[in-house]
Enzyme design. Structure first.
Site, PDB file in Angstrom:
ATOM      1  N   LYS A 171       0.842  -1.207   0.000  1.00 22.24           N
ATOM      2  CA  LYS A 171       0.000   0.000   0.000  1.00 22.24           C
ATOM      3  C   LYS A 171       0.876   1.255   0.000  1.00 22.24           C
ATOM      4  O   LYS A 171       0.596   2.231  -0.717  1.00 22.24           O
ATOM      5  CB  LYS A 171      -0.893  -0.036   1.253  1.00 22.24           C
ATOM      6  CG  LYS A 171      -2.067   0.906   1.193  1.00 22.24           C
ATOM      7  CD  LYS A 171      -2.858   0.902   2.484  1.00 22.24           C
ATOM      8  CE  LYS A 171      -3.858  -0.239   2.562  1.00 22.24           C
ATOM      9  NZ  LYS A 171      -4.501  -0.317   3.907  1.00 22.24           N
TER      10      LYS A 171
ATOM     11  N   GLU B  38     -13.656  11.194  13.557  1.00 13.69           N
ATOM     12  CA  GLU B  38     -13.713  11.625  12.164  1.00 13.69           C
ATOM     13  C   GLU B  38     -15.130  11.385  11.646  1.00 13.69           C
ATOM     14  O   GLU B  38     -15.715  10.346  11.895  1.00 13.69           O
ATOM     15  CB  GLU B  38     -12.710  10.753  11.395  1.00 13.69           C
ATOM     16  CG  GLU B  38     -12.624  11.047   9.949  1.00 13.69           C
ATOM     17  CD  GLU B  38     -12.286  12.499   9.697  1.00 13.69           C
ATOM     18  OE1 GLU B  38     -11.228  12.951  10.128  1.00 13.69           O
ATOM     19  OE2 GLU B  38     -13.132  13.185   9.080  1.00 13.69           O
ATOM     20  N   PHE B  39     -15.658  12.364  10.924  1.00 12.53           N
ATOM     21  CA  PHE B  39     -17.050  12.228  10.456  1.00 12.53           C
ATOM     22  C   PHE B  39     -17.152  12.179   8.936  1.00 12.53           C
ATOM     23  O   PHE B  39     -18.207  12.462   8.375  1.00 12.53           O
ATOM     24  CB  PHE B  39     -17.896  13.384  10.997  1.00 12.53           C
ATOM     25  CG  PHE B  39     -17.833  13.512  12.492  1.00 12.53           C
ATOM     26  CD1 PHE B  39     -18.552  12.641  13.297  1.00 12.53           C
ATOM     27  CD2 PHE B  39     -17.034  14.472  13.095  1.00 12.53           C
ATOM     28  CE1 PHE B  39     -18.492  12.732  14.678  1.00 12.53           C
ATOM     29  CE2 PHE B  39     -16.956  14.572  14.480  1.00 12.53           C
ATOM     30  CZ  PHE B  39     -17.688  13.707  15.273  1.00 12.53           C
TER      31      PHE B  39
ATOM     32  N   ARG C  69     -17.622  11.252   5.103  1.00 10.62           N
ATOM     33  CA  ARG C  69     -18.445  10.308   4.346  1.00 10.62           C
ATOM     34  C   ARG C  69     -17.686   9.891   3.102  1.00 10.62           C
ATOM     35  O   ARG C  69     -17.077  10.729   2.441  1.00 10.62           O
ATOM     36  CB  ARG C  69     -19.751  10.983   3.887  1.00 10.62           C
ATOM     37  CG  ARG C  69     -20.658  11.435   4.981  1.00 10.62           C
ATOM     38  CD  ARG C  69     -21.625  12.489   4.462  1.00 10.62           C
ATOM     39  NE  ARG C  69     -20.908  13.684   4.002  1.00 10.62           N
ATOM     40  CZ  ARG C  69     -21.446  14.651   3.269  1.00 10.62           C
ATOM     41  NH1 ARG C  69     -22.702  14.564   2.881  1.00 10.62           N
ATOM     42  NH2 ARG C  69     -20.731  15.696   2.907  1.00 10.62           N
TER      43      ARG C  69
ATOM     44  N   LYS D 165     -18.817  10.140  18.198  1.00  5.67           N
ATOM     45  CA  LYS D 165     -18.803   9.444  16.911  1.00  5.67           C
ATOM     46  C   LYS D 165     -19.880   8.360  16.829  1.00  5.67           C
ATOM     47  O   LYS D 165     -20.659   8.310  15.872  1.00  5.67           O
ATOM     48  CB  LYS D 165     -17.416   8.837  16.673  1.00  5.67           C
ATOM     49  CG  LYS D 165     -17.302   7.958  15.455  1.00  5.67           C
ATOM     50  CD  LYS D 165     -17.650   8.735  14.198  1.00  5.67           C
ATOM     51  CE  LYS D 165     -17.756   7.816  13.004  1.00  5.67           C
ATOM     52  NZ  LYS D 165     -16.552   7.795  12.216  1.00  5.67           N
TER      53      LYS D 165
ATOM     54  N   PHE E 113     -31.126  11.771   5.278  1.00  9.66           N
ATOM     55  CA  PHE E 113     -31.126  10.438   5.904  1.00  9.66           C
ATOM     56  C   PHE E 113     -32.537   9.942   6.199  1.00  9.66           C
ATOM     57  O   PHE E 113     -32.776   9.170   7.108  1.00  9.66           O
ATOM     58  CB  PHE E 113     -30.223  10.395   7.149  1.00  9.66           C
ATOM     59  CG  PHE E 113     -28.798  10.190   6.744  1.00  9.66           C
ATOM     60  CD1 PHE E 113     -28.085  11.206   6.146  1.00  9.66           C
ATOM     61  CD2 PHE E 113     -28.173   8.953   6.899  1.00  9.66           C
ATOM     62  CE1 PHE E 113     -26.785  11.005   5.702  1.00  9.66           C
ATOM     63  CE2 PHE E 113     -26.874   8.752   6.465  1.00  9.66           C
ATOM     64  CZ  PHE E 113     -26.172   9.781   5.857  1.00  9.66           C
ATOM     65  N   LEU E 114     -33.467  10.421   5.404  1.00  6.76           N
ATOM     66  CA  LEU E 114     -34.855   9.997   5.529  1.00  6.76           C
ATOM     67  C   LEU E 114     -35.288   9.360   4.201  1.00  6.76           C
ATOM     68  O   LEU E 114     -36.467   9.295   3.890  1.00  6.76           O
ATOM     69  CB  LEU E 114     -35.727  11.208   5.865  1.00  6.76           C
ATOM     70  CG  LEU E 114     -37.052  10.915   6.591  1.00  6.76           C
ATOM     71  CD1 LEU E 114     -36.788  10.327   7.970  1.00  6.76           C
ATOM     72  CD2 LEU E 114     -37.900  12.178   6.715  1.00  6.76           C
TER      73      LEU E 114
ATOM     74  N   GLY F 267     -35.710   2.898   1.470  1.00  6.23           N
ATOM     75  CA  GLY F 267     -35.187   1.986   0.456  1.00  6.23           C
ATOM     76  C   GLY F 267     -34.549   0.767   1.093  1.00  6.23           C
ATOM     77  O   GLY F 267     -34.976   0.317   2.158  1.00  6.23           O
TER      78      GLY F 267
ATOM     79  N   CYS G 102     -19.171   1.341   8.227  1.00  9.39           N
ATOM     80  CA  CYS G 102     -19.307   2.162   9.436  1.00  9.39           C
ATOM     81  C   CYS G 102     -20.628   1.956  10.164  1.00  9.39           C
ATOM     82  O   CYS G 102     -20.645   1.410  11.266  1.00  9.39           O
ATOM     83  CB  CYS G 102     -19.139   3.621   9.076  1.00  9.39           C
ATOM     84  SG  CYS G 102     -17.544   3.952   8.309  1.00  9.39           S
TER      85      CYS G 102
HETATM   86  C1  UGA Z   1     -21.065   7.336   7.577  1.00  6.86           C
HETATM   87  C2  UGA Z   1     -21.428   8.690   8.199  1.00  6.86           C
HETATM   88  O1  UGA Z   1     -22.375   9.362   7.381  1.00  6.86           O
HETATM   89  C3  UGA Z   1     -20.184   9.558   8.346  1.00  6.86           C
HETATM   90  O2  UGA Z   1     -20.510  10.762   8.989  1.00  6.86           O
HETATM   91  C4  UGA Z   1     -19.154   8.789   9.172  1.00  6.86           C
HETATM   92  O3  UGA Z   1     -17.947   9.507   9.310  1.00  6.86           O
HETATM   93  C5  UGA Z   1     -18.833   7.477   8.476  1.00  6.86           C
HETATM   94  O4  UGA Z   1     -20.047   6.705   8.353  1.00  6.86           O
HETATM   95  C6  UGA Z   1     -17.848   6.737   9.334  1.00  6.86           C
HETATM   96  O5  UGA Z   1     -18.214   6.278  10.412  1.00  6.86           O
HETATM   97  O6  UGA Z   1     -16.665   6.694   8.974  1.00  6.86           O
HETATM   98  P1  UGA Z   1     -20.604   6.502   5.074  1.00  6.86           P
HETATM   99  O7  UGA Z   1     -20.521   5.128   5.645  1.00  6.86           O
HETATM  100  O8  UGA Z   1     -19.587   6.959   4.101  1.00  6.86           O
HETATM  101  O9  UGA Z   1     -20.594   7.586   6.267  1.00  6.86           O
HETATM  102  O10 UGA Z   1     -22.006   6.571   4.339  1.00  6.86           O
HETATM  103  P2  UGA Z   1     -23.381   7.362   4.479  1.00  6.86           P
HETATM  104  O11 UGA Z   1     -23.435   8.407   3.455  1.00  6.86           O
HETATM  105  O12 UGA Z   1     -23.638   7.739   5.879  1.00  6.86           O
HETATM  106  O13 UGA Z   1     -24.392   6.208   4.053  1.00  6.86           O
HETATM  107  C7  UGA Z   1     -24.531   5.032   4.857  1.00  6.86           C
HETATM  108  C8  UGA Z   1     -25.557   4.107   4.289  1.00  6.86           C
HETATM  109  O14 UGA Z   1     -26.871   4.622   4.530  1.00  6.86           O
HETATM  110  C9  UGA Z   1     -25.480   3.854   2.794  1.00  6.86           C
HETATM  111  O15 UGA Z   1     -25.626   2.469   2.555  1.00  6.86           O
HETATM  112  C10 UGA Z   1     -26.650   4.630   2.226  1.00  6.86           C
HETATM  113  O16 UGA Z   1     -27.143   4.038   1.052  1.00  6.86           O
HETATM  114  C11 UGA Z   1     -27.653   4.538   3.367  1.00  6.86           C
HETATM  115  N1  UGA Z   1     -28.661   5.615   3.395  1.00  6.86           N
HETATM  116  C12 UGA Z   1     -28.278   6.899   3.604  1.00  6.86           C
HETATM  117  C13 UGA Z   1     -30.003   5.312   3.271  1.00  6.86           C
HETATM  118  O17 UGA Z   1     -30.370   4.131   3.094  1.00  6.86           O
HETATM  119  N2  UGA Z   1     -30.932   6.320   3.337  1.00  6.86           N
HETATM  120  C14 UGA Z   1     -30.564   7.595   3.534  1.00  6.86           C
HETATM  121  O18 UGA Z   1     -31.470   8.470   3.588  1.00  6.86           O
HETATM  122  C15 UGA Z   1     -29.214   7.901   3.666  1.00  6.86           C
END
Ligand code: UGA
Length: 439
Positions: free
Chosen positions: A37, A154-155, A157, A210, A255-256, A259, A266
């Site tokens: 890596k 860390e937050f 996405r 977190k 996030f509403l 599906g 995560c």
């Molecule tokens: C998530 C968090 O959003 C981040 O803030 C966090 O830092 C990260 O985890 C982590 O812990 O490292 P991520 O896993 O990249 O980020 O993805 P999200 O965008 O949160 O989506 C998560 C899942 O939820 C996806 O499978 C997405 O399809 C699903 N989702 C999201 C839904 O089914 N409905 C929604 O309305 C939103």
């Protein structure tokens, strides 16, 4: 910038952090035990898909401020602030987080810390880990109490990693002293100057922020998906329901999105690890609802298979099923706990002839699940299909012309697992359209 940073662990989180910090002007050394890596990163190759990051990697390397290596002695010699960015996956056979990589990073770095330094955990860990690691650092580091630990969750996405790192909606500094707080301020100066609010807490609170955030997001998704189950039983429409709820800004529309539910590296493992940790410390009842959040999420996957079976007339065996999407979400090649692939594999297990296409996750999916068949694009997998099943809402799938796709399939049947398509448009083109939570 005179604070020199090391980043231990150059996976998704670490590589992004190291690259962005170098672009912001810091001298950064990225360290990993995986020499392969490190070689790839050194040569400017990003080992994962993330929009905008490859360009920044090139820029950071060219600036001369970003270097990579495998030596922890060199890291200790180089850095004033050491970020620990290794993974904390779910343990096999348990809901608990596997802390072996975090522990290994501390064991590898600490014996080389001979002067005052700050070690900063960024990994997602069960509350109480930082207190334990503080002791461990004191024991193992020659500089003893001169070495301090802080926690900085860390937050970011996936898909928005650069923006989330450069312009985070907040920084959380979990610290045990003013010195540690000041060091962290110095290590994030340009981001703070850019307007990011800083919340200073103790170590335990920072660890909890977190998992509390990810649990809230998972709960919101499962909430609307629970409403989808009720809609299915009553003939109501969850899309309209969600749209109406979202107008209330106390609820909000993000996030509403109903599906197939959440996946990835995560949310699923974080809610399980949190529930597990809460049980360990005797407050399991406080977050027992997270078990239900997880169960609702799992039921969406099962229900998807059931609805596709219905669409095919009651049996999957022998039917050609085109699956659009493999990644856990669009703009990612990550297939960890991907709902799309779990559905694809279950349908395959029930005798369907499944063909999968994803714009970015094909190599990862093919490596992990060679038993599935794959195609070169959406039309390729849809050729002669008895049903098309959309499971990850990539933008390119939204733009598919139902008339054009109708000409390649055997039967015009579409299952929209993400409410990504315009149902009226597809129906007008003669497709039988089905979705979760809708009549
Ligand atoms: C998530 C968090 O959003 C981040 O803030 C966090 O830092 C990260 O985890 C982590 O812990 O490292 P991520 O896993 O990249 O980020 O993805 P999200 O965008 O949160 O989506 C998560 C899942 O939820 C996806 O499978 C997405 O399809 C699903 N989702 C999201 C839904 O089914 N409905 C929604 O309305 C939103």
């Amino acid at each position: 910038m005179d604070t020199r940073l090391t980043v231990i662990g150059t996976g998704y989180l670490g590589a992004t952090h190291a690259i962005c910090m170098a672009v912001l002007g810091y001298e950064v050394l990225g360290v990993d035990v995986d020499a392969d890596k490190i070689d790839r990163l050194r040569s400017g190759e990003l080992p994962f898909f993330e929009p905008g990051l490859p360009e920044l990697l090139t820029k950071a390397i060219e600036s001369g401020r970003l270097r990579f290596g495998t030596s922890f002695a060199a890291a200790a010699e180089f850095g004033d602030v050491h970020f620990i960015c290794v993974g904390t996956p779910q343990q096999k056979g348990s809901d608990a987080a596997d802390l072996s990589y975090v522990d290994a990073a501390v064991h590898a770095l600490a014996p080389h810390l001979t002067r005052r330094a700050l070690v900063v955990g960024k990994s997602t860990v069960p509350v109480g880990t930082a207190a334990r690691l503080t002791e461990l650092l004191r024991e193992l580091a020659p500089a003893g109490p001169e070495v301090e630990l802080a926690w900085n969750p860390e937050f970011l996405r996936e898909g928005f990693a650069v923006d989330d790192t450069m312009r985070p909606n907040r920084l959380v500094f979990g610290v045990a002293s003013e010195w540690a707080r000041d060091r962290l301020h110095a290590a994030f100066r340009p981001i703070i100057d850019g307007g990011a609010p800083v919340v200073v807490t103790d170590l335990a609170t920072a660890e909890l922020v977190k998992v509390a955030a990810n649990s809230f997001l998972a709960t919101k998704i499962s909430y609307i998906n629970a409403m989808a189950e009720v809609c299915e039983a009553t003939g109501a429409d969850v899309q309209d329901l969600a749209a109406a709820l979202a107008y209330d800004d106390r609820i909000g529309g993000r996030f509403l999105q109903p599906g197939l539910g959440f996946g990835g590296g995560c949310l699923p493992k974080d809610i399980r690890a949190f529930a597990h940790r809460a049980e360990e410390i005797g407050v399991g009842h406080a977050v027992a609802f997270l078990r239900e959040v997880d169960a609702i999420n799992g039921r969406r996957r099962a229900r998807t298979v059931e609805l596709v079976r219905e669409l095919l007339g009651g049996d999957l065996a022998g039917f050609e099923v085109a699956v659009l999407g493999a990644a856990f979400k669009p703009n990612s090649d990550d297939i960890r706990d991907a709902p799309a692939l779990e559905v694809a594999r279950t349908m395959h297990g029930q005798g369907a002839k499944v063909r999968v296409y994803d714009p970015a996750a094909m190599p990862n999916a093919q490596r992990a699940y060679p038993e599935l068949r794959y195609g070169a694009n959406a039309f390729d997998v849809a050729r002669d299909a008895d049903a098309v099943v959309l499971l990850t809402e990539w933008a390119e799938f939204r733009e598919i012309d139902p008339e054009a796709m109708g000409r390649v399939v055997r039967r015009r049947r579409i299952f929209d697992g993400r409410h990504a398509l315009d149902a009226d448009w597809w129906r007008a083109a003669g497709w039988e359209y089905r979705a979760l939570g809708r009549a």
